[in-house]
Scaffold this active site. Structure first.
Site, PDB file in Angstrom:
ATOM      1  CE1 TYR A 154      -4.009   2.070   0.501  1.00 49.31           C
ATOM      2  CE2 TYR A 154      -2.713   3.196   2.186  1.00 49.31           C
ATOM      3  CZ  TYR A 154      -3.827   3.139   1.365  1.00 49.31           C
ATOM      4  OH  TYR A 154      -4.762   4.151   1.412  1.00 49.31           O
ATOM      5  CE  LYS A 158      -3.749   4.981  -1.880  1.00 45.85           C
ATOM      6  NZ  LYS A 158      -4.757   5.583  -2.790  1.00 45.85           N
TER       7      LYS A 158
END
Length: 246
Positions: A154, A158
């Site tokens: 993640y 991002k």
């Protein structure tokens, strides 16, 4: 503030995406409500927007599917005539320590969060160029700024969104197209609701403001960046995180 504008919001059926879609509509925009899973929830968002007197349509598409994104954008351009605001909000998590993380879980998060952002932008690139105007707002995360144990996939996705945002801002600035990212912190959504109480307390301890954020905190920033008030802002990553990334 956004009267006459059309916005495409990915992952708009729930959570932050839902609030973004409703907020943009409240400022006068017509909204394309993209969803992947729940048609029922997307239709609820459409109904709320229509009650405001704005036009809205729900469209199913996995942003991880390059060709499906192209078909969605082509059909929506035909229906609405133009798209002025692109909000890349769709995202997933598959948390684990790298030692236990599968290749499939790493790829799935990257395909949706990062490649999905590329996919929609790629298909909107030429329409924005022809219009010589546009607003792209990408949802990153405080995790993409700081990193977080157990969220390598993640965080990488991002952080990649941040690099993509800055590069595109340089590419598109001469055509009056701005590209910015919003990096939410700990926001009260379905995604954070599944955290253990211990994890929530540990996270709150890292927030100088000592409280959880609300989806509205994010959606108002997105609306600002989508408006003419932010016409001289591009290539920025704006943290809305209660001070976590100070």
């Amino acid at each position: 503030m956004l009267s006459g504008k059309v916005a495409l919001v990915t992952g708009a059926g729930r959570g932050i995406g839902r609030e973004i879609a409703l907020t943009l509509a409240s400022y006068g925009a017509d909204v394309i409500v993209n969803y992947n899973g729940s048609k029922e929830k997307a239709d609820e968002v459409v109904n709320e927007i229509e009650k405001m007197g704005r036009k809205a349509v729900a469209v199913q598409c996995s942003v991880a599917d390059f060709n499906a994104c192209g078909e969605m954008i082509t059909s929506m351009l035909a229906e609405f005539g133009h798209i002025d605001i692109l909000v890349n909000n769709a995202g997933i998590t598959k948390d684990n320590l790298v030692m236990k993380m599968t290749e499939e879980d790493f790829d799935a998060v990257m395909d949706t969060n990062l490649k999905g952002t590329f996919n929609t932008i790629k298909h909107m690139y030429r329409p924005f160029l022809k219009q010589r105007a546009g607003r792209i707002i990408n949802l990153s995360s405080v995790t993409g700024v700081l990193g977080n144990a157990g969220q390598a996939n993640y965080a990488a996705s991002k952080a990649g969104v941040i690099g993509l945002t800055k590069s595109l801002a340089r590419e598109l600035a001469s055509r009056n197209i701005t590209v910015n990212a919003v990096a939410p912190g700990f926001i009260a959504t379905d995604m954070t609701a599944v955290m253990t109480e211990a994890a929530k307390e540990a996270t709150l301890a890292q927030i100088p403001l000592k409280r959880v954020g609300e989806p509205k905190d994010i959606s108002e920033m997105v609306a600002f960046l989508a408006s003419d008030k932010a016409s001289y802002i591009t290539g920025q990553v704006i943290s809305v995180d209660g001070g976590m990334a100070i």
